[in-house]
Design a protein around this motif. Structure first.
Motif, PDB file in Angstrom:
ATOM      1  N   ASN A 188       9.667  -9.598  -0.729  1.00  0.00           N
ATOM      2  CA  ASN A 188      10.094  -9.889  -2.103  1.00  0.00           C
ATOM      3  C   ASN A 188       9.886  -8.673  -3.020  1.00  0.00           C
ATOM      4  O   ASN A 188       9.446  -8.812  -4.158  1.00  0.00           O
ATOM      5  N   LEU A 189      10.231  -7.488  -2.519  1.00  0.00           N
ATOM      6  CA  LEU A 189      10.010  -6.255  -3.272  1.00  0.00           C
ATOM      7  C   LEU A 189      11.298  -5.438  -3.466  1.00  0.00           C
ATOM      8  O   LEU A 189      11.231  -4.273  -3.843  1.00  0.00           O
ATOM      9  N   VAL A 190      12.450  -6.059  -3.224  1.00  0.00           N
ATOM     10  CA  VAL A 190      13.705  -5.311  -3.328  1.00  0.00           C
ATOM     11  C   VAL A 190      13.883  -4.734  -4.727  1.00  0.00           C
ATOM     12  O   VAL A 190      14.223  -3.559  -4.898  1.00  0.00           O
ATOM     13  N   GLY A 191      13.650  -5.556  -5.753  1.00  0.00           N
ATOM     14  CA  GLY A 191      13.797  -5.074  -7.124  1.00  0.00           C
ATOM     15  C   GLY A 191      12.882  -3.900  -7.427  1.00  0.00           C
ATOM     16  O   GLY A 191      13.286  -2.936  -8.088  1.00  0.00           O
ATOM     17  N   ASN A 192      11.652  -3.965  -6.930  1.00  0.00           N
ATOM     18  CA  ASN A 192      10.700  -2.867  -7.145  1.00  0.00           C
ATOM     19  C   ASN A 192      11.193  -1.568  -6.515  1.00  0.00           C
ATOM     20  O   ASN A 192      11.105  -0.491  -7.118  1.00  0.00           O
ATOM     21  N   SER A 248       0.832  -1.208   0.000  1.00  0.00           N
ATOM     22  CA  SER A 248       0.000   0.000   0.000  1.00  0.00           C
ATOM     23  C   SER A 248       0.865   1.255   0.000  1.00  0.00           C
ATOM     24  O   SER A 248       0.507   2.261  -0.631  1.00  0.00           O
ATOM     25  N   ALA A 249       1.990   1.199   0.695  1.00  0.00           N
ATOM     26  CA  ALA A 249       2.876   2.366   0.746  1.00  0.00           C
ATOM     27  C   ALA A 249       3.367   2.744  -0.644  1.00  0.00           C
ATOM     28  O   ALA A 249       3.457   3.925  -0.986  1.00  0.00           O
ATOM     29  N   ILE A 250       3.691   1.738  -1.461  1.00  0.00           N
ATOM     30  CA  ILE A 250       4.136   2.018  -2.829  1.00  0.00           C
ATOM     31  C   ILE A 250       2.991   2.629  -3.626  1.00  0.00           C
ATOM     32  O   ILE A 250       3.164   3.632  -4.325  1.00  0.00           O
ATOM     33  N   ALA A 251       1.802   2.030  -3.508  1.00  0.00           N
ATOM     34  CA  ALA A 251       0.643   2.518  -4.268  1.00  0.00           C
ATOM     35  C   ALA A 251       0.235   3.927  -3.853  1.00  0.00           C
ATOM     36  O   ALA A 251      -0.211   4.726  -4.681  1.00  0.00           O
ATOM     37  N   LEU A 252       0.403   4.250  -2.565  1.00  0.00           N
ATOM     38  CA  LEU A 252      -0.029   5.553  -2.050  1.00  0.00           C
ATOM     39  C   LEU A 252       1.083   6.604  -2.057  1.00  0.00           C
ATOM     40  O   LEU A 252       0.927   7.678  -1.483  1.00  0.00           O
ATOM     41  N   ASN A 253       2.214   6.270  -2.673  1.00  0.00           N
ATOM     42  CA  ASN A 253       3.322   7.220  -2.811  1.00  0.00           C
ATOM     43  C   ASN A 253       3.840   7.709  -1.453  1.00  0.00           C
ATOM     44  O   ASN A 253       4.107   8.900  -1.258  1.00  0.00           O
ATOM     45  N   ALA A 301      28.872  14.070  -6.013  1.00  0.00           N
ATOM     46  CA  ALA A 301      27.746  13.228  -6.428  1.00  0.00           C
ATOM     47  C   ALA A 301      26.723  13.208  -5.308  1.00  0.00           C
ATOM     48  O   ALA A 301      26.917  13.817  -4.238  1.00  0.00           O
ATOM     49  N   VAL A 302      25.631  12.501  -5.553  1.00  0.00           N
ATOM     50  CA  VAL A 302      24.565  12.343  -4.555  1.00  0.00           C
ATOM     51  C   VAL A 302      24.281  10.856  -4.380  1.00  0.00           C
ATOM     52  O   VAL A 302      24.070  10.145  -5.371  1.00  0.00           O
ATOM     53  N   LEU A 303      24.320  10.396  -3.136  1.00  0.00           N
ATOM     54  CA  LEU A 303      23.926   9.027  -2.832  1.00  0.00           C
ATOM     55  C   LEU A 303      22.430   9.022  -2.545  1.00  0.00           C
ATOM     56  O   LEU A 303      21.960   9.652  -1.597  1.00  0.00           O
ATOM     57  N   ALA A 304      21.660   8.349  -3.400  1.00  0.00           N
ATOM     58  CA  ALA A 304      20.201   8.371  -3.309  1.00  0.00           C
ATOM     59  C   ALA A 304      19.697   7.147  -2.568  1.00  0.00           C
ATOM     60  O   ALA A 304      20.229   6.039  -2.725  1.00  0.00           O
ATOM     61  N   SER A 305      18.664   7.341  -1.768  1.00  0.00           N
ATOM     62  CA  SER A 305      18.009   6.227  -1.079  1.00  0.00           C
ATOM     63  C   SER A 305      16.561   6.627  -0.816  1.00  0.00           C
ATOM     64  O   SER A 305      16.148   7.745  -1.119  1.00  0.00           O
ATOM     65  N   LEU A 306      15.792   5.700  -0.268  1.00  0.00           N
ATOM     66  CA  LEU A 306      14.377   5.948   0.011  1.00  0.00           C
ATOM     67  C   LEU A 306      14.104   5.882   1.505  1.00  0.00           C
ATOM     68  O   LEU A 306      14.804   5.191   2.249  1.00  0.00           O
ATOM     69  N   TYR A 307      13.100   6.615   1.938  1.00  0.00           N
ATOM     70  CA  TYR A 307      12.538   6.407   3.264  1.00  0.00           C
ATOM     71  C   TYR A 307      11.021   6.346   3.127  1.00  0.00           C
ATOM     72  O   TYR A 307      10.445   6.785   2.131  1.00  0.00           O
ATOM     73  N   TRP A 308      10.391   5.795   4.136  1.00  0.00           N
ATOM     74  CA  TRP A 308       8.935   5.594   4.131  1.00  0.00           C
ATOM     75  C   TRP A 308       8.340   6.500   5.198  1.00  0.00           C
ATOM     76  O   TRP A 308       8.654   6.365   6.376  1.00  0.00           O
ATOM     77  N   GLN A 309       7.496   7.426   4.785  1.00  0.00           N
ATOM     78  CA  GLN A 309       6.788   8.272   5.735  1.00  0.00           C
ATOM     79  C   GLN A 309       5.484   7.562   6.089  1.00  0.00           C
ATOM     80  O   GLN A 309       4.461   7.763   5.450  1.00  0.00           O
TER      81      GLN A 309
END
Length: 333
Positions: free
Chosen positions: A149-153, A97-102, A121-129
């Protein structure tokens, strides 16, 4: 009864009650009315993370508890769950749901040359709010993604966000720094991964040399296993970095590496070996996750001045980073 798709204990209780309600009216069998009062025992996986035989035993135990309470009712097998495990299960259940809801956002950590004070350069990563649990940082997010099983996504989503912000830099007149994005080595075998990557570069008008894919050494494919599309992207300027590497390094024929990335936790002997490999192969060396001043000083003392991490400059949300880059001295990696 095996009931997939239940999201909570409340869902299981509603299903059990619906089953009981179906037996309220007598059953007509062979011209006779039979009153049947079933008893239901329920256990919930993964709250109950036993093996299949254990799950059956636990459901059976719950059924006997229901019988003790009187027929025509249900009981849920009770398992004690600590706060950390409850959090892990909640995150695993809600990550789709977090992916679908941005709810996943870009975090940007500058890589700097400390001797010149320039941004490389910039080291990019994600966080979840997370709407209830607050901010879930990158390391925990990727552990959750691995179990789901969503690492690739998520790795593709990181690249998508990085390409979007290249477009934002362009609109604000900020120099286009290369983005370093960590990806799993097995992605290098995937023609589909490179097709997505090529489409993103075209959609957001990003030159290939603005993207550095940092692959881990674990599971590194042989040269003959590399997807043919990799060569096409390398020809467009996309670069590969090797992170968490072991010595000796793969040959240029095995993997065309343009950059070495070492973790800040390395000891002095490991730092010296990384530096020697960097010099021998004429490859730039960047230390990442340099979060402590002691780590920063250790790498600097060893002659490695290209660093990224909280001790250099804390990672920033995308909008903060856009403001921070304005007026900075840029020397692209």
């Amino acid at each position: 009864i095996l009931a997939p798709g239940l999201r909570s204990v409340d869902d299981a209780e509603q299903l059990a009650q619906k089953l009981l309600d179906r037996f309220v009216a007598p059953l007509e069998v062979g011209g006779q009315s039979l009153v049947v009062r079933p008893t239901i025992g329920v256990t919930l996986y993964p709250l109950d993370d036993a093996d299949p035989d254990g799950l059956l035993r636990h459901a059976d135990a719950a059924m006997y508890e229901a019988k003790k309470a009187g027929r025509g009712c249900y009981r849920i097998f009770s398992t004690e769950i600590d706060a950390d495990r409850r959090r892990r299960l909640d995150l695993e259940r809600e990550i789709h749901s977090a992916i679908a809801l941005n709810q996943l956002h870009l975090r940007m950590a500058p890589v700097m040359d400390l001797t010149r004070g320039t941004v490389l350069a910039v080291l990019a990563s994600l966080y979840w709010q997370h709407p209830r649990l607050g901010r879930v940082e990158h390391a925990e997010l990727m552990r959750v993604a691995a179990r789901a099983n969503l690492v690739g996504n998520l790795e593709l989503l990181q690249i998508t966000h990085a390409c979007q912000h290249h477009l934002g830099h362009n609109k604000q007149g900020i120099p286009h720094l290369p983005f370093i994005v960590e990806v799993s080595a097995w992605q290098l075998r995937s023609t589909e991964f490179f097709a997505h990557l090529s489409e993103l570069l075209a959609r957001f008008r990003v030159n290939g040399d603005r993207l550095i894919l940092a692959v881990d050494a674990e599971g590194l494919p042989d040269a003959q296993q590399l997807a043919p599309a990799l060569g096409e992207l390398l020809a467009r300027g996309v670069r590969l970095a090797l992170r968490d590497f072991n010595l000796p390094l793969p040959s240029a024929e095995q993997l065309p590496i343009a950059l070495l990335m070492a973790d800040a936790d390395a000891d002095e002997e490991q730092i010296a070996a990384a530096r020697a490999a960097s010099i021998e192969r004429l490859l730039p060396l960047v230390a990442v996750h340099v979060d402590q001043v002691l780590q920063k000083n250790r790498w600097s003392a060893a002659g490695c001045h290209w660093l990224g991490g909280a001790a250099v400059q804390p990672a920033m949300d995308a909008q903060q980073a856009l403001s921070w880059f304005e007026g900075r001295k840029i020397e692209e990696l």
